[in-house]
Design an enzyme around this catalytic site. Structure first.
Site, PDB file in Angstrom:
ATOM      1  CG  ASP A 144      12.259  -6.069 -22.161  1.00 21.39           C
ATOM      2  OD1 ASP A 144      11.655  -6.675 -22.822  1.00 21.39           O
ATOM      3  OD2 ASP A 144      11.940  -4.983 -21.665  1.00 21.39           O
ATOM      4  CG  ASP A 450       6.269   4.162 -12.896  1.00 23.51           C
ATOM      5  OD1 ASP A 450       6.816   5.313 -13.262  1.00 23.51           O
ATOM      6  OD2 ASP A 450       6.970   3.750 -11.920  1.00 23.51           O
TER       7      ASP A 450
HETATM    8  O1  LIG Z   1      14.066  -2.164 -20.482  1.00 22.10           O
HETATM    9  C1  LIG Z   1      13.812  -2.777 -19.477  1.00 22.10           C
HETATM   10  C2  LIG Z   1      14.022  -2.162 -18.194  1.00 22.10           C
HETATM   11  C3  LIG Z   1      13.347  -2.788 -17.005  1.00 22.10           C
HETATM   12  N1  LIG Z   1      12.326  -3.734 -16.819  1.00 22.10           N
HETATM   13  C4  LIG Z   1      12.068  -4.122 -15.751  1.00 22.10           C
HETATM   14  O2  LIG Z   1      11.357  -3.225 -14.940  1.00 22.10           O
HETATM   15  C5  LIG Z   1      11.294  -3.463 -13.595  1.00 22.10           C
HETATM   16  C6  LIG Z   1      11.916  -2.419 -12.946  1.00 22.10           C
HETATM   17  O3  LIG Z   1      13.276  -2.075 -12.884  1.00 22.10           O
HETATM   18  P1  LIG Z   1      14.376  -1.937 -11.568  1.00 22.10           P
HETATM   19  O4  LIG Z   1      15.616  -2.025 -12.054  1.00 22.10           O
HETATM   20  O5  LIG Z   1      13.890  -2.904 -10.556  1.00 22.10           O
HETATM   21  O6  LIG Z   1      14.072  -0.503 -11.128  1.00 22.10           O
HETATM   22  P2  LIG Z   1      13.177   0.110 -10.070  1.00 22.10           P
HETATM   23  O7  LIG Z   1      13.740   1.372  -9.827  1.00 22.10           O
HETATM   24  O8  LIG Z   1      13.242  -0.846  -8.662  1.00 22.10           O
HETATM   25  O9  LIG Z   1      11.587   0.040 -10.529  1.00 22.10           O
HETATM   26  C7  LIG Z   1      10.770   1.275 -10.286  1.00 22.10           C
HETATM   27  O10 LIG Z   1      10.865   2.190 -11.203  1.00 22.10           O
HETATM   28  C8  LIG Z   1      10.615   1.920 -12.305  1.00 22.10           C
HETATM   29  C9  LIG Z   1      10.889   3.186 -13.136  1.00 22.10           C
HETATM   30  O11 LIG Z   1      11.833   3.932 -13.068  1.00 22.10           O
HETATM   31  C10 LIG Z   1       9.588   1.430 -12.932  1.00 22.10           C
HETATM   32  O12 LIG Z   1       9.358   1.005 -14.164  1.00 22.10           O
HETATM   33  C11 LIG Z   1       9.400   0.230 -11.828  1.00 22.10           C
HETATM   34  O13 LIG Z   1       8.108  -0.675 -12.025  1.00 22.10           O
HETATM   35  C12 LIG Z   1       9.376   0.502 -10.521  1.00 22.10           C
HETATM   36  O14 LIG Z   1       9.127  -0.602  -9.482  1.00 22.10           O
HETATM   37  C13 LIG Z   1      12.244  -4.784 -13.365  1.00 22.10           C
HETATM   38  O15 LIG Z   1      11.401  -5.890 -13.242  1.00 22.10           O
HETATM   39  C14 LIG Z   1      12.880  -5.031 -14.687  1.00 22.10           C
HETATM   40  O16 LIG Z   1      12.891  -6.270 -15.277  1.00 22.10           O
HETATM   41  C15 LIG Z   1      11.989  -4.104 -18.148  1.00 22.10           C
HETATM   42  O17 LIG Z   1      11.178  -5.193 -18.291  1.00 22.10           O
HETATM   43  N2  LIG Z   1      12.772  -3.672 -19.374  1.00 22.10           N
END
Ligand SMILES: O=c1ccn([C@@H]2O[C@H](COP(=O)(O)OP(=O)(O)O[C@H]3O[C@H](CO)[C@@H](O)[C@H](O)[C@H]3O)[C@@H](O)[C@H]2O)c(=O)[nH]1
Ligand SMILES: [Mn+2]
Length: 735
Positions: A144, A450
């Site tokens: 993204d 999710d």
């Molecule tokens: O516009 C976006 C925003 C995020 N991501 C991806 O989403 C994942 C999760 O993002 P992160 O910043 O690591 O958030 P976390 O809080 O660690 O993620 C948890 O919480 C998110 C929801 O808030 C879920 O989407 C994730 O799968 C879950 O692991 C990463 O691989 C990002 O690259 C995208 O692909 N596009």
């Protein structure tokens, strides 16, 4: 799939066991519940009369206790029927050795700065090297961030994989993320053949990493490199992260068997780079949008019936994880109805006492398994195997379990054909007027796609499972400073409360479709945001009224004191026992208490306020990506388990303010007991106890305000602000 051996095929591929000791637990719960009700009764019977000081506070405390109590009831649903799942890999391999389904693996990344390409490719390499037939694997990276740096890293990784995969398989290397593997201590003799190979692969890895890092530091890919891969032409037209065409590039094409082989001549899994189109004015729906683009693009290329979904920091820690997960999907009896298999979210970068309480052991060991007990296993966004079919359709019991011969789609087509066919599926306009984001794929409309997606899948009749293996299947990176940790919780909490306030509220949407226990289980998380209100009441009101000599709890000598003391003690002892049994250290548990309080009084509160704003249409959803890098100085403090503040963020001002208010309250209480004696102690013991707990939990906050000199302390401006606010709070008139 003709049964070769009747008897054998009757054995299930997985079994489910219910946790023991539940009767005792239910008895314990019932007693605590009686205590909670007695507290409510006490509050109702003793409301101060009109005009008496403390009447409003009393009512506030009553509401706080009612909310806490009701929330506690919800959390019991998540512990009532804990179940454990056990897959039988060996049976799977006996029965399905030639009929294993294809698996597509989706890795999502969104920003080359916060999620360095070298981290991303470690995840990619770890999933490319699964112990699974490579011609059945397809790995897709969704970027993204639309960054040529990420594409460059992926191209490097595709070359390196030709050495890495055979090395891993030959020597049964674990884990298969090179960075993690090479950082581990090894105990082989340096003369052995293995050592030679190890050194050569390690050097290759280090060289690749330094090339990738150089490119990252420069911020662009050099002309020489660009000339070698026509894929970089896509960036020629000066595209930006927010405005660019769809890019689909098949880097390893498994149908082309002459090129797609490793150094030993074995096949390689397919590898695809995807960056979906972005255009100003078109909502891109964060991760949900990228997942939906992945679902469609992969359906055009490999169309595997099973999908594994990972965040870019979640490397595979167990090379056999696919086989475990397949036991659920392929089970002859119950497999057909299983939509997804969710694994817990585990971390590799934890410290001994888990200072930011990332591990959430009780949540992953008990709560999620408890919700699974009611058939409501949550989808938590990463570490989840999906049945492709379930992401978009109703469960249909008449449908046969069939793995359509997916490779057919690719036969006779060139890479160019496939790429051209796939690109339009990743365009912004593709979803217009379709059910994508509603009935199809991941659900749009918030920052926690999710949970709500999992709910809709269950409501369509599927039965997901939660599987918590003893060996972590995936490991990711948890927040390493307080602000990031709290911002992450705020995002989750806000997204979840939005779900509760939307048509997807489990009690409404799930009624008659999923069990009441599961509906309640969902709400344990969806109702985090409003939980901030009783928490704030408890951290402010007792202290402020203590300063005005207004008692808000029964005297120690009164019988009414018993339920308060009992409920507090029972819950504390229970949570401590649970924590220790799940593997927390004593200090780890204490850190969890601190983080719970901090989250509830800041992240949850801001999430509550922002959700209200959104309901009124005053703002839009955003997604604050979790930072996955830190500087060396901060790393040192993280490893020493010193809390990292380091900014004047409003969150810290709040935390410091409450720390002051309760310190004043406690100080005043102690002074009073000193001068007035035991009578004051009896009347104010509970209030002083509440202040005392907040003070104890906040000890590192005082340290960060007054004792520390490093960059991670609370800056003076924040200390000053919070001191002023706390003083005002302590002297406002009370009623
Ligand atoms: O516009 C976006 C925003 C995020 N991501 C991806 O989403 C994942 C999760 O993002 P992160 O910043 O690591 O958030 P976390 O809080 O660690 O993620 C948890 O919480 C998110 C929801 O808030 C879920 O989407 C994730 O799968 C879950 O692991 C990463 O691989 C990002 O690259 C995208 O692909 N596009
Ligand atoms: Mn993450």
């Amino acid at each position: 799939m003709a049964p070769s051996n009747e008897e054998k095929n009757d054995n299930p591929l997985f079994k489910t066991k219910t946790a023991r000791g539940r009767a005792l637990y239910k008895l314990f719960c019932s007693i605590v519940f009686v205590g909670i009700v007695l507290i409510w009764v006490y509050r109702l019977l003793h409301i101060p009369g009109a005009g008496v000081r403390g009447r409003y506070a009393w009512v506030g405390m009553f509401f706080a206790e009612v909310l806490f109590g009701l929330y506690w009831v919800l959390t019991q649903a998540a512990r009532w029927r804990i179940v454990y799942r056990y897959p039988f890999k060996d049976r799977l391999l006996c029965r399905h050795v030639d009929s294993l389904p294809n698996v597509d693996i989706f890795v999502c990344t969104a920003d080359p700065t916060l999620e360095p390409p070298s981290l991303v490719i470690n995840t990619v390499l770890s999933v490319m090297s699964y112990n699974y037939p490579p011609d059945k694997l397809g790995v897709y990276l969704s970027d993204d961030g639309c960054s040529e740096l990420t594409l460059y890293a992926l191209i490097e990784a595709s070359d390196f994989s030709k050495h890495w995969i055979p090395f891993c398989k030959k020597h049964k290397i674990e884990p298969r993320a090179p960075e993690i593997y090479f950082a581990r201590k090894n105990d082989f003799s340096y003369e052995s053949d293995f050592a030679q190979e190890w050194t050569s692969v390690k050097n290759m890895y280090e060289d690749m990493k330094s090339r990738i890092d150089t490119v990252r530091v420069n911020g662009r890919v050099s002309k020489e490199i660009k000339e070698k891969h026509e894929g970089f032409l896509e960036w020629d037209s000066g595209i930006t992260k927010q405005d660019h065409q769809s890019i689909v590039q098949i880097l390893i094409d498994r149908s082309n068997s002459s090129k797609a082989v490793d150094v030993d001549g074995n096949k390689l899994p397919m590898l695809v780079y995807l960056s979906r189109e972005k255009k100003p004015g078109w909502p891109h729906n964060f991760k949900a949008g990228s997942m939906n683009a992945l679902i469609r693009v992969s359906s055009e290329i490999s169309n595997a019936p099973i999908i594994l979904n990972l965040d870019c920091d979640m490397y595979s820690n167990d090379p056999d994880a696919i086989n475990d997960a397949l036991c659920f999907f392929l089970d002859e009896k119950r497999g057909r109805q299983i939509s997804y298999v969710q694994y817990p979210q585990r971390f590799s970068n934890f410290t001994k006492n888990d200072i930011y309480a990332n591990a959430a052991r009780a949540t992953f060991q008990n709560e999620l398994a408890g919700i699974d007990g009611f058939g409501g296993a949550l989808y938590i966004g990463t570490g989840c195997f999906h049945r492709r079919e379930s992401l978009s359709g109703k469960y249909n019991e008449n449908r046969r379990l069939e793995w359509n011969d997916a490779d057919d789609k690719m036969k006779g087509k060139t890479v160019k054909d496939l790429e051209t066919a796939a690109k339009p599926l990743a365009d912004c306009s593709y979803e217009k007027g379709t059910q994508w984001g509603k009935e199809m794929g991941l659900v749009y409309g918030g920052s926690v796609e999710d949970i709500v997606t999992g709910l809709t899948i269950q409501c369509r009749g599927w039965k997901p499972v939660y599987y918590n293996p003893s060996k972590n299947a995936f490991q990711g990176i948890g927040p390493t400073n307080l602000e990031v940790a709290l911002v992450q919780f705020k995002r989750w909490c806000e997204g979840m409360f939005q779900i509760f306030c939307s048509k997807y509220c489990p009690f409404v949407y799930g009624r008659g479709k999923i069990k009441l226990g599961a509906q309640m289980g969902y709400c344990v998380y969806l109702l985090w945001a409003p939980l901030s209100l009783p928490t704030l009441c408890y951290v402010v009101v007792p202290a402020v009224y203590l300063l005005r000599d207004v008692p808000l709890f029964p005297e120690v000598s009164s019988l009414w004191f018993v339920p308060f003391a009992f409920v507090f003690a029972a819950r504390t002892i229970y949570s401590l026992t649970e924590g220790l049994m799940c593997g927390d250290t004593l200090r780890g548990w204490w850190n969890l208490q601190r983080m719970t309080l901090f989250r509830r009084m800041t992240s949850f509160f801001f999430a509550f306020v922002d959700t209200m704003y959104k309901l009124l249409g005053l703002s839009e959803t955003s997604f604050d990506l979790t930072d996955k890098v830190m500087d060396d100085e901060a790393r040192g403090r993280y490893e020493d388990e010193i809390i990292e503040f380091g900014s004047s963020s409003v969150v810290f001002v709040m935390i410091a303010t409450f720390a002051f208010v309760n310190l004043f309250g406690l100080g005043y209480g102690i002074k009073k007991v000193w001068f007035v004696g035991s009578e004051a102690l009896a009347r104010f013991a509970a209030q002083m106890g509440v202040c005392g707990l907040v003070v104890m939990v906040s000890l590192p906050v005082y340290g960060a305000m007054f004792l520390r000199r490093d960059k991670g302390r609370i800056p003076f401006s924040a200390v000053f602000k919070s001191f002023v606010i706390a003083s005002i709070v302590c002297f406002i008139p009370v009623y």
